[in-house]
Motif scaffolding. Structure first.
Motif, PDB file in Angstrom:
ATOM      1  N   ALA A   3       0.844  -1.055   0.092  1.00 38.48           N
ATOM      2  CA  ALA A   3      -0.081  -0.117  -0.008  1.00 38.48           C
ATOM      3  C   ALA A   3       0.954   1.253   0.027  1.00 38.48           C
ATOM      4  CB  ALA A   3      -0.985  -0.117   1.191  1.00 38.48           C
ATOM      5  N   GLY A   4       0.719   2.446  -0.930  1.00 35.78           N
ATOM      6  CA  GLY A   4       1.284   3.385  -0.897  1.00 35.78           C
ATOM      7  C   GLY A   4       0.634   4.561  -0.373  1.00 35.78           C
ATOM      8  N   GLU A   5       1.134   5.764  -0.716  1.00 34.76           N
ATOM      9  CA  GLU A   5       0.574   7.087  -0.095  1.00 34.76           C
ATOM     10  C   GLU A   5      -1.106   7.094  -0.756  1.00 34.76           C
ATOM     11  OE1 GLU A   5       2.759  10.161  -0.856  1.00 34.76           O
ATOM     12  OE2 GLU A   5       4.551   9.647   0.717  1.00 34.76           O
ATOM     13  N   SER A   6      -1.381   6.334  -2.023  1.00 33.67           N
ATOM     14  CA  SER A   6      -2.556   6.642  -2.650  1.00 33.67           C
ATOM     15  C   SER A   6      -3.420   5.752  -1.913  1.00 33.67           C
ATOM     16  CB  SER A   6      -2.360   6.398  -4.078  1.00 33.67           C
ATOM     17  OG  SER A   6      -1.984   5.339  -4.394  1.00 33.67           O
ATOM     18  N   GLY A   7      -3.030   4.606  -0.831  1.00 29.13           N
ATOM     19  CA  GLY A   7      -4.185   3.954  -0.317  1.00 29.13           C
ATOM     20  C   GLY A   7      -4.101   2.658  -1.043  1.00 29.13           C
ATOM     21  N   GLN A  40     -13.511   4.432  -1.509  1.00 24.97           N
ATOM     22  CA  GLN A  40     -13.118   5.342  -2.394  1.00 24.97           C
ATOM     23  C   GLN A  40     -12.915   6.759  -1.799  1.00 24.97           C
ATOM     24  OE1 GLN A  40     -13.960   4.509  -6.931  1.00 24.97           O
ATOM     25  NE2 GLN A  40     -15.831   4.394  -5.902  1.00 24.97           N
ATOM     26  N   ALA A  41     -13.849   7.008  -0.960  1.00 23.59           N
ATOM     27  CA  ALA A  41     -13.927   8.649  -0.489  1.00 23.59           C
ATOM     28  C   ALA A  41     -12.763   8.584   0.525  1.00 23.59           C
ATOM     29  CB  ALA A  41     -15.149   8.574   0.283  1.00 23.59           C
ATOM     30  N   ARG A  42     -12.144   7.436   1.056  1.00 21.15           N
ATOM     31  CA  ARG A  42     -10.902   7.277   1.928  1.00 21.15           C
ATOM     32  C   ARG A  42      -9.700   7.218   0.886  1.00 21.15           C
ATOM     33  NH1 ARG A  42     -11.515   5.191   7.197  1.00 21.15           N
ATOM     34  NH2 ARG A  42     -13.962   5.386   7.879  1.00 21.15           N
ATOM     35  N   GLY A  43      -9.811   7.385  -0.222  1.00 20.61           N
ATOM     36  CA  GLY A  43      -8.583   7.393  -1.116  1.00 20.61           C
ATOM     37  C   GLY A  43      -8.083   5.999  -1.576  1.00 20.61           C
ATOM     38  N   ALA A  57     -19.887   4.530 -10.702  1.00 12.67           N
ATOM     39  CA  ALA A  57     -19.128   5.467  -9.561  1.00 12.67           C
ATOM     40  C   ALA A  57     -18.878   4.747  -8.486  1.00 12.67           C
ATOM     41  CB  ALA A  57     -20.338   6.479  -9.147  1.00 12.67           C
ATOM     42  N   ALA A  58     -19.394   3.269  -8.346  1.00 12.25           N
ATOM     43  CA  ALA A  58     -19.232   2.449  -7.086  1.00 12.25           C
ATOM     44  C   ALA A  58     -17.583   2.183  -7.068  1.00 12.25           C
ATOM     45  CB  ALA A  58     -20.323   1.547  -6.962  1.00 12.25           C
ATOM     46  N   ALA A  59     -17.035   1.951  -8.138  1.00 14.39           N
ATOM     47  CA  ALA A  59     -15.960   1.413  -8.290  1.00 14.39           C
ATOM     48  C   ALA A  59     -15.080   2.180  -9.457  1.00 14.39           C
ATOM     49  CB  ALA A  59     -15.679  -0.101  -8.613  1.00 14.39           C
ATOM     50  N   GLU A  60     -13.497   2.074  -9.302  1.00 18.57           N
ATOM     51  CA  GLU A  60     -12.728   2.571 -10.134  1.00 18.57           C
ATOM     52  C   GLU A  60     -12.704   1.704 -11.502  1.00 18.57           C
ATOM     53  OE1 GLU A  60      -7.988   2.942 -10.046  1.00 18.57           O
ATOM     54  OE2 GLU A  60      -8.987   4.369  -8.892  1.00 18.57           O
ATOM     55  N   CYS A 341     -24.424   2.282  14.262  1.00 20.02           N
ATOM     56  CA  CYS A 341     -24.902   1.737  12.987  1.00 20.02           C
ATOM     57  C   CYS A 341     -24.139   2.499  11.768  1.00 20.02           C
ATOM     58  CB  CYS A 341     -26.177   1.374  12.859  1.00 20.02           C
ATOM     59  SG  CYS A 341     -27.177   0.335  14.216  1.00 20.02           S
ATOM     60  N   GLY A 342     -23.514   3.383  12.098  1.00 13.69           N
ATOM     61  CA  GLY A 342     -22.736   4.449  10.850  1.00 13.69           C
ATOM     62  C   GLY A 342     -21.897   3.700  10.289  1.00 13.69           C
ATOM     63  N   ILE A 343     -21.731   3.998   8.867  1.00 11.59           N
ATOM     64  CA  ILE A 343     -20.807   3.466   8.057  1.00 11.59           C
ATOM     65  C   ILE A 343     -19.548   3.876   8.344  1.00 11.59           C
ATOM     66  CG2 ILE A 343     -20.506   5.347   6.464  1.00 11.59           C
ATOM     67  CD1 ILE A 343     -20.850   3.372   4.273  1.00 11.59           C
ATOM     68  N   THR A 344     -18.956   4.983   8.913  1.00 11.73           N
ATOM     69  CA  THR A 344     -17.611   5.056   9.357  1.00 11.73           C
ATOM     70  C   THR A 344     -17.054   4.173  10.334  1.00 11.73           C
ATOM     71  OG1 THR A 344     -18.156   7.578   9.349  1.00 11.73           O
ATOM     72  CG2 THR A 344     -16.192   6.873  10.581  1.00 11.73           C
ATOM     73  N   ALA A 345     -17.710   3.811  11.258  1.00 13.07           N
ATOM     74  CA  ALA A 345     -17.184   2.800  12.266  1.00 13.07           C
ATOM     75  C   ALA A 345     -16.811   1.333  11.436  1.00 13.07           C
ATOM     76  CB  ALA A 345     -18.205   2.582  13.479  1.00 13.07           C
ATOM     77  N   MET A 346     -17.910   1.158  10.628  1.00 10.95           N
ATOM     78  CA  MET A 346     -17.774  -0.090   9.862  1.00 10.95           C
ATOM     79  C   MET A 346     -16.597  -0.195   8.927  1.00 10.95           C
ATOM     80  SD  MET A 346     -20.207  -1.785   6.807  1.00 10.95           S
ATOM     81  CE  MET A 346     -19.767  -0.628   5.484  1.00 10.95           C
ATOM     82  N   VAL A 347     -16.239   0.949   8.157  1.00  7.44           N
ATOM     83  CA  VAL A 347     -15.216   1.191   7.317  1.00  7.44           C
ATOM     84  C   VAL A 347     -14.043   1.248   8.021  1.00  7.44           C
ATOM     85  CG1 VAL A 347     -13.964   2.605   5.447  1.00  7.44           C
ATOM     86  CG2 VAL A 347     -16.651   2.436   5.428  1.00  7.44           C
TER      87      VAL A 347
END
Length: 371
Positions: A3-7, A40-43, A57-60, A341-347
């Protein structure tokens, strides 16, 4: 690959049958769509394996689902399996063969959300760590795959403590990462006098019991979701539709959130043990209290501040619970989802697993494997 700086470079394996797009075919598709976009939003770079027509938009990028048509001679053989079984088998056999060839140079981690046996059975040959999320109770096919692989090549997490416990006779080490939802996509609604039921219209989801409970309590009921079993809908739901029991069709997420948020209470009526209960979290996020049958992972979400749990199949208790739940403060109901139940904790939890697996040369915990 490191993993590099780009994630991270992440491959998400979903269903070969259903595209990952709105309106979603089911909770698993919704889960993968939200996870892919959040990563993706996390890089991070996300590659998705799912049916054609998935949201770009769900994947690169995408891993293509490959189709197979047997020759007329092969199709006439007495061993010929149903075509859907063969299509599933070929799709996952192809993607796993491709991943075994390109995985070590293309991906840091593979995250398996499919319900198919081949990703688990072939995980040991990948050369890249895999995390498998268990979205369902045990199935004979996945148990067979674990018997063959001994759990090597993948680490396992479940979507609830209930589901983790259900798998521990097969996999000794099962973590828990509860599903998370995008709270901004399920905003607080104003409420109202009516009841709502939403989800896949199949017998095991029990919408007909919600219809009965709504009639018993004397409130209008709104139904929404895909008709996954046409016979069930035709025989058990359609005859009861009238001005007090309305079916709104398969709504996109925004329209569904508006409907759920405009109602007093959501009824959740599973006739099986729900592995998690995504509709519960979604309703609570809208500030709409839930009355649910006490099955599966649902009791891990619902507490007295946000809803009521009733005995499975008890329509009278559900009707009484709906009246009680309607009096709950909607701000308290939403607060329950915000807290748990938030997505932040899951990710965050999934990224923790990703980094730990990548940093473990032998994919450490996977060698605890199957019992």
């Amino acid at each position: 690959m490191t993993a590099g700086e780009s994630g991270l470079s992440i491959a998400l394996l979903a269903s070969n049958r259903h595209p990952i797009k709105q309106p979603f075919a089911g909770g698993l598709e919704a889960h993968v769509w939200h996870l892919a976009r959040a990563l993706q939003a996390r890089g991070h770079r996300v590659t998705l394996f799912a049916a054609d027509g998935s949201d770009r938009a769900a994947a690169e990028s995408a891993l293509r689902v490959r189709e197979f048509s047997p020759s007329s001679a092969a199709a006439a053989d007495s061993s010929m399996q149903p075509r859907q079984f063969l299509a599933d088998h070929h799709a996952y056999l192809t993607v796993m063969t491709d991943l075994s060839a390109i995985g070590p140079t293309a991906f840091d981690i593979i995250h398996n959300h499919s319900l198919h046996y081949l990703p688990v059975a072939m995980a040991p040959v990948l050369g890249v760590p895999m995390l498998t999320t268990l979205h369902t109770p045990p199935t004979p096919w996945l148990e067979s795959a674990l018997d063959v692989s001994k759990g090597l090549g993948s680490t396992f997490v479940a979507v609830s403590r209930h589901t983790a416990q259900a798998w521990r006779h097969v996999v000794r080490s099962v973590g828990v990462v509860p599903n998370g939802i995008d709270l901004a996509a399920w905003p607080m609604g104003p409420g109202g006098a009516d009841l709502v039921w939403f989800g896949r219209l199949t017998p095991e989801k029990g919408a007909h019991l919600a219809v009965a409970a709504a009639r018993r309590v004397g409130r209008r009921l709104h139904l929404a979701g895909p008709i996954s079993d046409a016979r069930y809908f035709r025989q058990s739901i359609e005859p009861g539709l009238d001005e007090n029991t309305r079916y709104h069709g398969h709504l996109d997420q925004a329209a569904l959130a508006r409907l759920v948020g405009s109602c007093a209470v959501a009824l959740v009526t599973p006739l099986w043990d729900e592995p998690y209960g995504l509709v519960v979290a979604e309703a609570l996020a809208c500030g709409t209290p839930v009355v649910a049958f006490e099955r599966g992972g649902i009791p891990e979400i619902v507490d007295p501040d946000c809803g009521r749990l009733v005995a499975p199949g008890d329509i009278d208790a559900m009707a009484a619970g709906a009246e009680q739940a309607a009096a709950l403060a909607r701000t308290d109901v939403r607060a329950r989802t915000v807290a748990s139940c938030g997505i932040t904790a899951m990710v965050d939890a999934y990224l923790h697993h990703y980094h730990r697996l990548i940093a473990t040369p032998t994919y450490g915990e996977t060698r605890e494997g199957a019992a």
